[in-house]
Design an enzyme around this catalytic site. Structure first.
Site, PDB file in Angstrom:
ATOM      1  N   GLY A  71     -26.807  -8.158  -2.993  1.00 46.24           N
ATOM      2  CA  GLY A  71     -26.481  -7.645  -4.320  1.00 46.24           C
ATOM      3  C   GLY A  71     -24.983  -7.635  -4.591  1.00 46.24           C
ATOM      4  CB  THR A  72     -22.102  -6.563  -2.523  1.00 46.25           C
ATOM      5  OG1 THR A  72     -22.683  -5.285  -2.285  1.00 46.25           O
ATOM      6  CG2 THR A  72     -20.612  -6.430  -2.685  1.00 46.25           C
ATOM      7  CG  ASN A 151     -26.994   2.943  -7.491  1.00 49.72           C
ATOM      8  OD1 ASN A 151     -26.541   2.569  -8.571  1.00 49.72           O
ATOM      9  ND2 ASN A 151     -26.247   3.498  -6.567  1.00 49.72           N
ATOM     10  CD  GLN A 179     -31.614   0.887  -6.270  1.00 46.67           C
ATOM     11  OE1 GLN A 179     -32.788   1.199  -6.089  1.00 46.67           O
ATOM     12  NE2 GLN A 179     -30.717   0.921  -5.306  1.00 46.67           N
ATOM     13  CB  SER A 199     -30.117  -6.826  -3.113  1.00 47.33           C
ATOM     14  OG  SER A 199     -29.882  -6.670  -1.740  1.00 47.33           O
ATOM     15  CG  HIS A 201     -31.337  -4.409   1.510  1.00 46.80           C
ATOM     16  ND1 HIS A 201     -31.032  -3.072   1.641  1.00 46.80           N
ATOM     17  CD2 HIS A 201     -30.344  -4.934   0.757  1.00 46.80           C
ATOM     18  CE1 HIS A 201     -29.894  -2.818   1.015  1.00 46.80           C
ATOM     19  NE2 HIS A 201     -29.458  -3.934   0.461  1.00 46.80           N
ATOM     20  CB  THR A 237     -25.206 -23.177   6.795  1.00 44.74           C
ATOM     21  OG1 THR A 237     -24.181 -24.105   7.151  1.00 44.74           O
ATOM     22  CG2 THR A 237     -26.545 -23.604   7.367  1.00 44.74           C
ATOM     23  CB  CYS A 325     -18.093  16.441   1.125  1.00 42.90           C
ATOM     24  SG  CYS A 325     -18.136  17.297  -0.429  1.00 42.90           S
TER      25      CYS A 325
HETATM   26  N1  PLP Z   1     -26.198  -2.781  -6.972  1.00 46.00           N
HETATM   27  C1  PLP Z   1     -26.983  -1.709  -6.864  1.00 46.00           C
HETATM   28  C2  PLP Z   1     -27.493  -1.038  -8.103  1.00 46.00           C
HETATM   29  C3  PLP Z   1     -27.338  -1.206  -5.609  1.00 46.00           C
HETATM   30  O1  PLP Z   1     -28.115  -0.124  -5.515  1.00 46.00           O
HETATM   31  C4  PLP Z   1     -26.842  -1.866  -4.447  1.00 46.00           C
HETATM   32  C5  PLP Z   1     -27.132  -1.336  -3.100  1.00 46.00           C
HETATM   33  O2  PLP Z   1     -27.216  -0.148  -2.872  1.00 46.00           O
HETATM   34  C6  PLP Z   1     -26.033  -3.012  -4.621  1.00 46.00           C
HETATM   35  C7  PLP Z   1     -25.735  -3.431  -5.893  1.00 46.00           C
HETATM   36  C8  PLP Z   1     -25.496  -3.755  -3.442  1.00 46.00           C
HETATM   37  O3  PLP Z   1     -26.504  -4.540  -2.851  1.00 46.00           O
HETATM   38  P1  PLP Z   1     -26.358  -5.086  -1.359  1.00 46.00           P
HETATM   39  O4  PLP Z   1     -26.553  -3.940  -0.451  1.00 46.00           O
HETATM   40  O5  PLP Z   1     -27.446  -6.103  -1.229  1.00 46.00           O
HETATM   41  O6  PLP Z   1     -25.014  -5.719  -1.242  1.00 46.00           O
END
Ligand code: PLP
Length: 388
Positions: A71-72, A151, A179, A199, A201, A237, A325
């Site tokens: 996702g990132t 999220n 999400q 993403s 996972h 790859t 925190c």
């Molecule tokens: N965007 C949202 C809304 C997420 O909840 C997350 C992961 O918590 C991400 C992006 C990032 O995804 P990844 O962990 O696959 O990099």
């Protein structure tokens, strides 16, 4: 001790059927999808079959699916890639106040590079008003990025409506659907998006693999430079086991989603009803109905999220808190601040997220264990002692 996992939004276990589908691609069929020999062609076939499956699930064409590392990366690629590609047209980006860091930190990076960013606020339930997005657009706007569902608080945004506005104005529209994919229906045409991140996972696929959907004709600068994989848009790859696993996970969600959604809504709504009955002075965060089927988020007044989390962990329950925190900053969740929660209330938030293997007895165990933990912590809390 009983162990109860209520943190599916952080990550989900990989479905055993997904693992089974991935297995041959580690040893037997380990080829590089760019190789011309039969080992490579075997991998290439698996790659293209997976691409077809993902495309069909999203209502997209196969050439619009780009496999990434998660996702990132998908969010970074979408935001930076389109901003750079359209720099000649303008340097303004519109986003929302509740984006995941993968988007919010990326637009901050672009700000440092000379882009201008307008952050649109949300209402008390965490909803973005499409009219605010419309107002924020200028003749220099090149991209709007608003997540499909949040999220932390689970609020589902009016993406299709925002997409109608961006389309009318010829501006690219990206949505982070990390999400929602696998949890609620996601169709790129119905949502009017040009780019969409997901993403593996988060929907019972493996970690470290994701997708960026890029609508045909969208101009985007490549993100990873190197080889010409992924139609020349993303080098490296191919992670064939991961890609096969992601596609299998999507196939399973296609079959199981309607029933899973119904079951999760039942458990979610039981928590939403019974937590305030059992614990006084709590506040539901997020929209009461327009929210993810698996998300519950409460602010529990006078105590801190971390203390509750650690106490829950001691009885085997895994949850999450929006407060931070334990990190170097003492800032509470920006999402909770954006919906108007004061700092001290934002610090006392707990998120419970359900998934494929959640059971009614898990929720019962939580409902039995959370009230005494809150009671004990409140007795030790100076905030509780001094309350009006
Ligand atoms: N965007 C949202 C809304 C997420 O909840 C997350 C992961 O918590 C991400 C992006 C990032 O995804 P990844 O962990 O696959 O990099």
């Amino acid at each position: 001790m009983q162990r109860v996992y209520l943190d599916y939004a952080a990550t989900a276990p990989t479905d055993p059927e997904v693992i089974k589908a991935m297995e041959p691609y580690f040893f037997e069929k380990f080829g590089n999808a760019s190789s011309l020999h039969s080992f490579g062609q075997e991998a290439k076939k698996a790659l293209e079959d997976a691409r077809e499956k993902v495309a069909a699930f999203l209502g997209a064409a196969a050439q619009e699916i780009i496999f990434t590392s998660g996702g990132t990366e998908s969010d970074n690629f979408a935001v930076i890639g389109t901003a750079f590609a359209r720099q000649a047209k303008g340097n303004h980006i519109v986003t929302s106040a509740i984006e995941h860091h993968a988007v919010s930190e990326t637009v901050k990076f672009l700000e440092k590079k000379g882009f201008q960013v307008t952050v649109v606020g949300v209402d008390k339930d965490g909803l973005v008003d499409p009219a605010d997005v419309k107002k924020a657009i200028t003749d220099k706007t090149v991209l709007v990025s608003v997540m499909h569902a949040n999220n932390e608080i689970g609020t589902i945004q009016p993406i299709a409506e925002i997409g109608r506005i961006t389309r009318e104005k010829g501006i690219y529209f990206h949505s982070d659907a990390v999400q929602t994919v696998g949890h609620v229906p996601v169709n790129v045409d119905e949502l009017n998006v040009d780019l969409l991140s997901l993403s593996g996972h988060k929907f019972y696929g493996p970690k470290g693999v994701g997708v960026l959907y890029i609508r045909k004709g969208t101009r985007i600068e490549r993100f990873l430079h190197g080889g010409d994989q992924e139609f020349g848009k993303r080098a490296s790859t191919h992670n064939i086991p991961g890609i096969v696993g992601l596609a299998k996970a999507i196939e399973l969600c296609r079959e199981k989603m309607p029933e899973e959604t119904r079951a999760q809504i039942k458990l979610r709504d039981k928590m939403i009803k019974e937590i305030p009955e059992k614990i006084p002075e709590v506040m539901l965060n997020g929209h009461p109905t327009q929210r993810l089927p698996n998300n519950v988020n409460f602010s529990i007044k006078y105590i801190e999220g971390e203390s509750m989390l650690l106490n829950l962990d001691m009885v085997g329950i895994a949850a999450s808190t929006g407060s931070a925190c334990t990190s170097s900053s003492l800032e509470p969740s920006s999402v909770l601040l954006a919906i108007g929660r004061p700092h001290e209330i934002a610090h006392g938030s707990l998120r419970f997220t359900l998934g494929r293997w959640s059971k009614a007895k898990d929720v019962d165990y939580l409902l039995e264990n959370l009230p005494p933990i809150v009671k004990k912590l409140r007795q030790m809390s100076p905030l509780y002692e001094n309350k009006e």
